[in-house]
Write a protein that holds these residues in place. Structure first.
Motif, PDB file in Angstrom:
ATOM      1  N   GLU A   6      35.169  41.589  42.972  1.00 13.57           N
ATOM      2  CA  GLU A   6      35.091  41.089  41.590  1.00 13.57           C
ATOM      3  C   GLU A   6      34.452  39.713  41.539  1.00 13.57           C
ATOM      4  O   GLU A   6      33.593  39.444  40.695  1.00 13.57           O
ATOM      5  N   VAL A  13      44.140  44.776  37.120  1.00 16.22           N
ATOM      6  CA  VAL A  13      43.384  43.605  36.671  1.00 16.22           C
ATOM      7  C   VAL A  13      42.086  43.481  37.467  1.00 16.22           C
ATOM      8  O   VAL A  13      40.997  43.295  36.901  1.00 16.22           O
ATOM      9  N   LEU A  23      39.628  46.526  36.778  1.00 19.68           N
ATOM     10  CA  LEU A  23      39.005  46.379  35.459  1.00 19.68           C
ATOM     11  C   LEU A  23      37.943  45.280  35.470  1.00 19.68           C
ATOM     12  O   LEU A  23      36.902  45.396  34.814  1.00 19.68           O
ATOM     13  N   GLY A  24      38.210  44.216  36.227  1.00 19.33           N
ATOM     14  CA  GLY A  24      37.223  43.137  36.339  1.00 19.33           C
ATOM     15  C   GLY A  24      35.939  43.603  36.993  1.00 19.33           C
ATOM     16  O   GLY A  24      34.832  43.267  36.548  1.00 19.33           O
ATOM     17  N   THR A  38      34.133  45.899  34.521  1.00 21.57           N
ATOM     18  CA  THR A  38      33.570  45.114  33.422  1.00 21.57           C
ATOM     19  C   THR A  38      32.243  44.498  33.827  1.00 21.57           C
ATOM     20  O   THR A  38      31.261  44.523  33.068  1.00 21.57           O
ATOM     21  N   SER A  92      46.929  36.178  27.568  1.00 22.13           N
ATOM     22  CA  SER A  92      46.413  36.462  28.906  1.00 22.13           C
ATOM     23  C   SER A  92      47.149  35.662  29.976  1.00 22.13           C
ATOM     24  O   SER A  92      46.771  35.679  31.135  1.00 22.13           O
ATOM     25  N   LEU A 148      46.604  40.060  30.924  1.00 19.58           N
ATOM     26  CA  LEU A 148      45.349  40.106  31.685  1.00 19.58           C
ATOM     27  C   LEU A 148      44.787  41.523  31.731  1.00 19.58           C
ATOM     28  O   LEU A 148      43.575  41.721  31.626  1.00 19.58           O
ATOM     29  N   ARG A 202      41.127  42.384  30.166  1.00 17.51           N
ATOM     30  CA  ARG A 202      40.062  42.989  30.972  1.00 17.51           C
ATOM     31  C   ARG A 202      39.647  44.342  30.393  1.00 17.51           C
ATOM     32  O   ARG A 202      38.465  44.686  30.367  1.00 17.51           O
ATOM     33  N   ARG A 238      37.549  43.804  27.299  1.00 17.11           N
ATOM     34  CA  ARG A 238      36.218  43.297  27.637  1.00 17.11           C
ATOM     35  C   ARG A 238      35.347  44.418  28.203  1.00 17.11           C
ATOM     36  O   ARG A 238      34.152  44.503  27.899  1.00 17.11           O
TER      37      ARG A 238
END
Length: 382
Positions: free
Chosen positions: A6, A63, A66-67, A70, A110, A116, A120, A123
């Protein structure tokens, strides 16, 4: 490992390199056909696996995953890979939608792990929905209905906290961004325009109460999207949304959200006047300073805003009862300047608006004194 990936993918060069690569990976006994995998596919599969784990404890992993996703969908290749998974019925976007609703009860802060996860997920959905194919693939997952519920919950949470800085600002901004993107689809707009979605009421609250610039600008943009539905115009008048847009136009660049919010407010106003007919026109025209603000908006210089302001004046000018106010507000020289110096839709809208305004005898005399007939004749010859 997910944290490292990430972090690396936040850098464009690393991101493009990783997204463009795929590896052969053999699962099972020797001789098994190798499987072609990518970062996007691996993380999407892992995210779905987290949902199957018992006893919790997987939110930190979610988290990170998902980062990565994204960042992946910043790139066209990443969007293509995610779309490929969706076309195979993997249900990744459906899971992300579920995660986007994990923290509304806490106001989307967040500062918590759940917050969070939600941030994420939202986003990721905003980035993904910027692509038409992915946006359309969200509709079967009931994304418009989910976004309507999320918006209502996040606005309620912001109201409860007094719209304080650092509250659920990020969540509100993301939900509004998702609404703007999904609003490009007629199916989604119809959902947002339905009275039982409460979307227009939520947007009115944001425009009346919010002091967060990015969220305010997105709310104005979302209103302009939803108001393309004819059925939304009456609601906008009754619920005060139209008046909030008119008031924002009067504040020009000095209001919350700056020039971006002002421009989108003008667009929303023009869209609603076109869809709402004389009821909408009367509501705006009766608002103190609204017509004068639209005349000033014609002189902002930004082509899209000028064109929308001129369109609004054209629609208002269809009613003879408003011609005197438009004339006294300086509509003739303002519109004439656009016809003379601008080109494209702004020039056309200004010429049509000017033709309405000069139906009043005093305004026609003013046009002649400014040699406006010569300017209009030159425009007609273009």
């Amino acid at each position: 490992a997910v944290v490292v990936v990430e972090a690396g993918m936040q850098h464009e060069g690393v991101r493009k390199g990783l997204i463009g690569k795929a590896w052969n990976f053999t699962v099972g006994e020797e001789g098994t056909e190798p499987e072609r995998v990518s970062v996007t596919r691996t993380c999407a599969k892992a995210l779905l696996q987290c949902a199957k784990q018992k006893g919790g404890g997987s939110q930190e992993e979610e988290v990170g995953l998902l980062g990565v996703l994204t960042n992946a969908v910043f790139e066209d290749k990443g969007k293509e890979q995610l779309l490929s998974l969706e076309s195979k019925g993997e249900g990744v976007l459906g899971r992300v939608l579920e995660l986007a609703g994990t923290s509304t009860s806490t106001g989307g802060s967040s500062s918590t792990v759940a917050g969070l996860v939600q941030a994420r997920a939202l986003r990721l959905l905003v980035n993904a929905s910027s692509a038409e194919a992915l946006r359309k693939s969200l509709i079967p997952h009931h994304a418009p209905e989910a976004v309507a519920r999320l918006l209502r919950a996040e606005v309620a949470a912001a109201e409860a906290s007094g719209w304080k800085k650092g509250g659920n600002e990020e969540a509100v901004e993301a939900v509004l961004g998702l609404l703007v993107n999904l609003g490009l689809e007629p199916t989604a707009r119809a959902v947002f325009a339905a009275p039982d979605s409460h979307v227009l009421a939520s947007l009115e609250t944001v425009l009346r109460r919010c002091t967060w610039p990015a969220s305010y600008a997105r709310a104005a943009g979302a209103a302009a999207r939803v108001l393309q539905e004819n059925s939304a115009a009456t609601q906008a008048v009754e619920q005060g949304l139209l008046l909030q847009l008119a008031q924002r136009v009067a504040q020009a660049e000095q209001g919350v959200g700056g020039a971006e919010a002002a421009d989108t407010a003008v667009r929303g106003l023009a869209v609603c006047l076109k869809a709402g007919g004389q009821q909408a026109v009367a509501a705006v025209a009766k608002q103190k300073g609204a017509l004068e603000a639209l005349v000033k908006a014609v002189g902002w210089g930004r082509a899209a805003a000028v064109g929308n302001a001129a369109l609004a004046l054209q629609l208002i000018g269809n009613g003879e009862e408003w011609l005197e106010r438009l004339g006294k507000a300086g509509a003739v020289p303002a519109l004439l300047a656009v016809v003379h110096h601008q080109r494209g839709p702004a020039q056309k809208n200004a010429a049509l608006a000017l033709a309405r305004v000069v139906k009043r005898e005093e305004s026609m005399r003013e046009l002649k004194s400014l040699h406006g007939l010569e300017v209009l004749n030159a425009y007609l010859r273009l």
